[in-house]
Design a protein around this motif. Structure first.
Motif, short mmCIF file in Angstrom:
data_model
loop_
_atom_site.label_atom_id
_atom_site.label_comp_id
_atom_site.label_asym_id
_atom_site.label_seq_id
_atom_site.Cartn_x
_atom_site.Cartn_y
_atom_site.Cartn_z
N LYS A 81 0.97 -1.31 0.21
CA LYS A 81 -0.06 0.05 0.16
C LYS A 81 1.06 1.40 -0.06
CE LYS A 81 -3.29 2.75 2.67
NZ LYS A 81 -2.20 3.91 2.88
N ASN A 82 1.81 1.21 0.85
CA ASN A 82 2.69 2.62 1.08
C ASN A 82 3.90 2.39 0.30
OD1 ASN A 82 0.99 3.93 3.16
ND2 ASN A 82 1.82 2.23 4.44
N ARG A 83 3.99 1.30 -0.47
CA ARG A 83 5.32 1.06 -1.33
C ARG A 83 6.52 1.26 -0.84
NH1 ARG A 83 4.36 3.74 -6.81
NH2 ARG A 83 3.09 5.26 -5.75
N THR A 84 6.83 0.50 0.29
CA THR A 84 7.95 0.67 1.32
C THR A 84 8.41 -0.83 1.46
OG1 THR A 84 7.19 0.55 3.28
CG2 THR A 84 7.13 2.69 2.44
N GLU A 142 11.06 -2.56 -10.90
CA GLU A 142 10.04 -3.58 -11.31
C GLU A 142 9.06 -3.70 -10.34
OE1 GLU A 142 12.08 -4.61 -14.56
OE2 GLU A 142 10.27 -5.67 -13.88
N LEU A 143 9.24 -3.60 -8.94
CA LEU A 143 8.13 -3.62 -7.91
C LEU A 143 7.54 -2.53 -7.92
CD1 LEU A 143 10.08 -5.76 -5.29
CD2 LEU A 143 8.64 -6.56 -7.39
N GLY A 144 8.10 -1.30 -8.09
CA GLY A 144 7.15 0.03 -7.90
C GLY A 144 7.17 0.33 -6.77
N LEU A 145 8.21 0.02 -6.16
CA LEU A 145 8.32 0.84 -4.68
C LEU A 145 8.76 2.24 -4.68
CD1 LEU A 145 9.80 -2.17 -2.60
CD2 LEU A 145 7.52 -1.75 -3.04
N ASN A 146 8.34 2.94 -3.62
CA ASN A 146 8.66 4.33 -3.57
C ASN A 146 9.71 4.62 -2.61
OD1 ASN A 146 8.11 6.96 -4.34
ND2 ASN A 146 7.29 7.46 -2.56
N ARG A 147 10.03 3.65 -1.52
CA ARG A 147 10.78 4.17 -0.53
C ARG A 147 11.57 2.86 -0.17
NH1 ARG A 147 12.11 6.86 4.03
NH2 ARG A 147 12.44 5.48 6.05
N VAL A 148 12.67 2.63 0.35
CA VAL A 148 13.51 1.43 0.86
C VAL A 148 14.23 2.09 1.94
CG1 VAL A 148 15.26 -0.25 0.52
CG2 VAL A 148 13.57 0.34 -1.40
N GLU A 149 14.17 1.19 3.32
CA GLU A 149 14.63 1.73 4.14
C GLU A 149 15.52 0.65 5.13
OE1 GLU A 149 11.32 3.19 6.69
OE2 GLU A 149 10.94 1.16 7.29
N LEU A 150 16.38 0.94 6.01
CA LEU A 150 17.13 -0.11 6.75
C LEU A 150 17.67 0.41 7.91
CD1 LEU A 150 20.50 0.70 6.29
CD2 LEU A 150 20.08 0.15 4.15
N GLU A 151 18.20 -0.65 8.81
CA GLU A 151 18.88 -0.05 10.03
C GLU A 151 20.43 -0.81 9.92
OE1 GLU A 151 16.56 -0.81 13.17
OE2 GLU A 151 15.23 0.50 13.03
N THR A 152 21.11 -0.20 10.45
CA THR A 152 22.52 -0.71 10.77
C THR A 152 23.21 -0.19 11.92
OG1 THR A 152 24.80 -0.87 9.50
CG2 THR A 152 23.64 1.20 9.20
N PHE A 153 24.07 -0.81 12.65
CA PHE A 153 24.90 -0.51 13.65
C PHE A 153 25.97 0.57 13.53
CE2 PHE A 153 23.71 -5.26 14.53
CZ PHE A 153 22.32 -5.05 14.43
N SER A 154 25.92 1.42 14.54
CA SER A 154 27.13 2.50 14.56
C SER A 154 28.25 2.07 14.40
CB SER A 154 26.88 3.25 15.79
OG SER A 154 26.95 2.44 16.97
N THR A 160 13.09 8.94 -16.73
CA THR A 160 13.75 8.76 -15.70
C THR A 160 12.62 8.74 -14.45
OG1 THR A 160 15.74 9.59 -16.48
CG2 THR A 160 15.52 9.68 -14.17
N LYS A 161 13.06 7.83 -13.43
CA LYS A 161 12.03 7.93 -12.50
C LYS A 161 11.55 9.25 -11.59
CE LYS A 161 15.37 5.63 -11.46
NZ LYS A 161 15.74 5.61 -12.62
N GLY A 162 10.48 9.43 -11.44
CA GLY A 162 10.04 10.81 -10.66
C GLY A 162 9.51 10.36 -9.43
N GLU A 163 9.12 11.33 -8.85
CA GLU A 163 8.39 11.08 -7.33
C GLU A 163 6.89 10.51 -7.59
OE1 GLU A 163 8.25 10.62 -3.29
OE2 GLU A 163 9.68 11.56 -4.18
N GLY A 164 6.81 9.85 -6.80
CA GLY A 164 5.35 9.30 -7.11
C GLY A 164 4.87 7.88 -6.74
#
Ligand code: COA
Length: 189
Positions: A84-87, A119-131, A185-189
């Motif tokens: 739904k939120n494409r993340t 391909e998947l049409g996601l809008n945001r990818v996030e992650l966590e990593t250690f300091s 080229t990809k735009g926001e959205g």
């Protein structure tokens, strides 16, 4: 098969499980990962079966070319895909330590991002990593991630607390290489 510049990504197979067990039982690898328990073959098999049933997790094997062979050096995944939120949340491990620091991680991350956005049409990818993982932080920055925040002292490891760094990248920020600036080229959205 998804091809990057130097790596290719393929589906993981049941036959890969012994390699996963070896990687996740290597303390030098595991210290950078969320999992903290020694990994058994049985647990890893159960995880694999559960993975087959899930539709919001994509986990791929990272392979590099050695002569005429493709060698499996690690895995990369998009987890908790929210259609739904494409993340999604990205995770990567190069379990074969001899392949660290040779640019394969950055290529694998870029290749996975291209797949996520184009391909998947996601809008945001996030992650966590250690300091205490500057290699990973640098790898993610090279692929286009920016630091978005810090979960202060969120991880207890090796007898003390560490900060967890939150990083993210939007589709509009991602440049998959030569296509940047080209028509379409990809735009926001
Ligand atoms: C993190 C990981 C995926 C990165 O992949 P990689 O192939 O080793 O990384 P790359 O070679 O593409 O890039 C690493 C960068 O970090 C830099 N680097 C390495 N050690 C560093 C350090 N101690 N301090 C600062 N930079 C460092 C390298 O010089 C390189 O940057 P450069 O190209 O500007 O010189 C891989 O090392 C890995 O799987 N490690 C173990 C598990 C892990 O940490 N997973 C991520 C959990 S969030």
């Amino acid at each position: 098969m998804i091809y990057g510049e130097r790596v290719r990504l393929r589906a993981i197979e049941r036959e890969d499980i012994p390699r996963f067990v070896r990687w996740f039982n290597d303390p030098e690898v595991r210290r950078y990962l969320t999992s903290y328990e020694p990994m058994s073959h049985a647990k890893e098999e159960r995880w694999f079966e559960e993975h087959l049933a899930r539709t919001n997790d994509i986990i791929l094997a990272i392979e590099v070319r050695e002569g005429n062979e493709w060698v499996h050096i690690g895995n990369i995944g998009l987890h908790r895909i929210d259609w739904k939120n494409r993340t999604a949340t990205l995770g990567i491990v190069i379990g074969e330590r001899g392949y660290w620091g040779r640019g394969y991680g950055t290529d694998a991350v870029r290749t996975m991002l291209r797949y996520a956005f184009d391909e998947l049409g996601l809008n945001r990818v996030e992650l966590e990593t250690f300091s205490f993982n500057p290699r990973a932080i640098r790898c993610y920055e090279k692929a286009g991630f920016v630091r978005e925040g810090v979960r202060r002292r969120a991880l207890y490891r090796d007898g003390r607390y560490h900060d967890v760094i939150i990083m993210g990248i939007l589709r509009s920020e991602f440049s998959s290489g030569p296509a940047e600036g080209a028509p379409g080229t990809k735009g926001e959205g």
